[in-house]
Motif scaffolding. Structure first.
Motif, short mmCIF file in Angstrom:
data_model
loop_
_atom_site.label_atom_id
_atom_site.label_comp_id
_atom_site.label_asym_id
_atom_site.label_seq_id
_atom_site.Cartn_x
_atom_site.Cartn_y
_atom_site.Cartn_z
N ARG A 96 11.31 56.05 66.69
CA ARG A 96 11.70 54.67 66.60
C ARG A 96 12.87 54.26 65.84
O ARG A 96 13.82 53.54 66.20
N ALA A 97 13.03 55.05 64.73
CA ALA A 97 14.29 54.65 63.75
C ALA A 97 15.60 55.31 64.61
O ALA A 97 16.46 54.56 64.37
N PHE A 98 15.54 56.31 65.24
CA PHE A 98 16.58 56.64 65.91
C PHE A 98 17.06 55.83 66.97
O PHE A 98 18.00 55.41 67.22
N TYR A 99 16.12 55.17 67.94
CA TYR A 99 16.32 54.36 68.92
C TYR A 99 17.01 53.08 68.49
O TYR A 99 17.65 52.46 69.07
N GLU A 100 16.38 52.81 67.36
CA GLU A 100 16.83 51.45 66.63
C GLU A 100 18.33 51.41 66.03
O GLU A 100 18.85 50.56 65.85
N THR A 101 18.78 52.65 65.69
CA THR A 101 20.00 52.70 64.94
C THR A 101 21.05 53.55 65.73
O THR A 101 22.22 53.29 65.14
N ARG A 102 20.80 54.16 66.65
CA ARG A 102 21.61 54.88 67.48
C ARG A 102 21.71 54.34 69.00
O ARG A 102 20.99 54.89 69.71
N PRO A 103 22.64 53.38 69.28
CA PRO A 103 22.55 52.86 70.51
C PRO A 103 22.74 54.10 71.74
O PRO A 103 23.56 54.86 71.38
N GLY A 104 22.25 54.06 72.67
CA GLY A 104 22.25 55.13 73.62
C GLY A 104 21.71 56.20 73.69
O GLY A 104 21.53 57.16 74.46
N ARG A 147 37.05 65.28 68.54
CA ARG A 147 37.96 64.33 69.16
C ARG A 147 37.39 64.74 70.77
O ARG A 147 37.63 64.22 71.69
N ALA A 148 37.57 66.17 70.97
CA ALA A 148 37.42 66.64 72.25
C ALA A 148 36.05 66.52 73.05
O ALA A 148 35.90 66.10 74.16
N PHE A 149 34.95 66.39 72.26
CA PHE A 149 33.55 66.57 72.99
C PHE A 149 32.63 65.39 72.33
O PHE A 149 31.57 65.35 72.74
N GLY A 150 33.16 64.64 71.32
CA GLY A 150 32.20 63.67 70.85
C GLY A 150 31.44 64.29 69.58
O GLY A 150 31.77 64.90 69.29
N PRO A 151 30.69 63.15 69.00
CA PRO A 151 30.17 63.55 67.80
C PRO A 151 28.85 64.31 67.79
O PRO A 151 28.19 64.37 66.71
N GLY A 162 22.64 55.26 61.88
CA GLY A 162 23.04 55.81 62.89
C GLY A 162 24.29 56.71 62.70
O GLY A 162 24.64 56.99 63.76
N ALA A 163 24.40 57.30 61.51
CA ALA A 163 25.73 58.02 61.18
C ALA A 163 25.37 59.52 61.67
O ALA A 163 26.25 60.14 61.98
N CYS A 164 24.01 59.81 61.98
CA CYS A 164 23.77 61.30 62.25
C CYS A 164 22.63 61.40 63.34
O CYS A 164 21.89 60.41 63.49
N ALA A 165 23.08 62.20 64.40
CA ALA A 165 22.16 62.44 65.34
C ALA A 165 20.90 63.46 65.13
O ALA A 165 20.16 63.46 66.12
N ALA A 166 21.02 63.97 64.21
CA ALA A 166 20.09 64.82 63.72
C ALA A 166 19.83 64.82 62.07
O ALA A 166 20.78 64.51 61.57
N VAL A 167 18.53 65.05 62.04
CA VAL A 167 18.24 65.20 60.49
C VAL A 167 17.28 66.33 60.18
O VAL A 167 16.69 66.92 61.04
N LEU A 168 17.32 66.87 58.94
CA LEU A 168 16.42 67.84 58.57
C LEU A 168 15.32 67.29 57.45
O LEU A 168 15.72 67.03 56.46
N LEU A 169 14.10 67.23 57.81
CA LEU A 169 13.12 66.70 56.87
C LEU A 169 12.78 67.90 55.90
O LEU A 169 12.28 68.93 56.49
#
Length: 214
Positions: free
Chosen positions: A78-86, A206-210, A149-156
């Motif tokens: 839920r934290a990712f859905y709430e902070t990373r639109p899309g 720039r070419a492929f996104g974040p 929302g700065a990162c699409a992945a985290v390591l716990l």
């Protein structure tokens, strides 16, 4: 995709992860967004033997509305859905090499998965290491929200990776790429490895996104 299709895809890709050793026993959990909420793998379920009709469903407010009880770590999702639109899907694994990397005391918390290949930059992006908290502690969700929302992945730390992407297929691919890069990092540990330079990383972004499917 509609909800029946999403349930079938969740079962199929989760089984694939299990059969290829990305999860063991009842480890790991996966979610996918549907029009009126989230589908989440049930607590204590095995990714290799999910039943489509028993997958937990949450409404838009996070309330459990059908299926078995959701994973106790649903707050990570839920934290990712709430902070990373899309965001359309989230995959949390206890995969071997990423988890091993998360146990090392000297990895960079701001860049826990080194930019060894263009594919980890393209599919995952920069990975933050989050401090250890017990599994099931909602504070882990707060730690993900704090990233804004700065990162699409985290390591716990001492636990494993969590990856978000625009759809389930992209999230699975990104989780696999993260695991493979963690494996490379451990194989190269102590050797004079060559990382991608910042200018090369900028070019890829720039070419492929974040990363993680955009």
């Amino acid at each position: 995709m509609n909800e029946p299709e999403a349930r079938a895809e969740l079962v199929r890709l989760s089984r694939s992860l299990f059969e290829r050793g990305y999860s063991v026993g009842s480890a790991g959990n996966v979610s996918v967004a549907v029009a009126d909420g989230l589908l989440v793998t049930p607590t204590n379920s095995c990714l290799g033997s999910l039943e489509a009709g028993r997958i937990a469903k949450l409404d838009g407010g996070g309330r459990h509305v059908s299926g078995d009880s959701p994973s106790k770590e649903v707050f990570l999702h839920r934290a990712f859905y709430e902070t990373r639109p899309g965001t359309g899907a989230v995959v949390h694994l206890h995969s071997t090499y990423a988890t091993a990397l998360s146990c090392l005391a000297d990895i960079d918390p701001d860049n826990a998965i080194p930019p060894l290949t263009p594919y980890v930059v393209m599919r995952v992006g920069r990975v933050r290491l989050l401090p250890y908290l017990r599994p099931g502690d909602p504070a882990l969700g707060d730690a993900i929200r704090a990233l804004g929302g700065a990162c699409a992945a985290v390591l716990l730390a001492n636990h494993g990776p969590v990856v978000a992407a625009r759809d389930l297929r992209s999230a699975v691919f990104a989780a696999e790429e993260l695991e493979e890069t963690a494996r490379l990092a451990l194989l190269l540990r102590g050797l004079p490895a060559r990382m991608l330079e910042p200018a090369r990383i900028d070019e890829l972004e720039r070419a492929f996104g974040p990363g993680a499917g955009g």
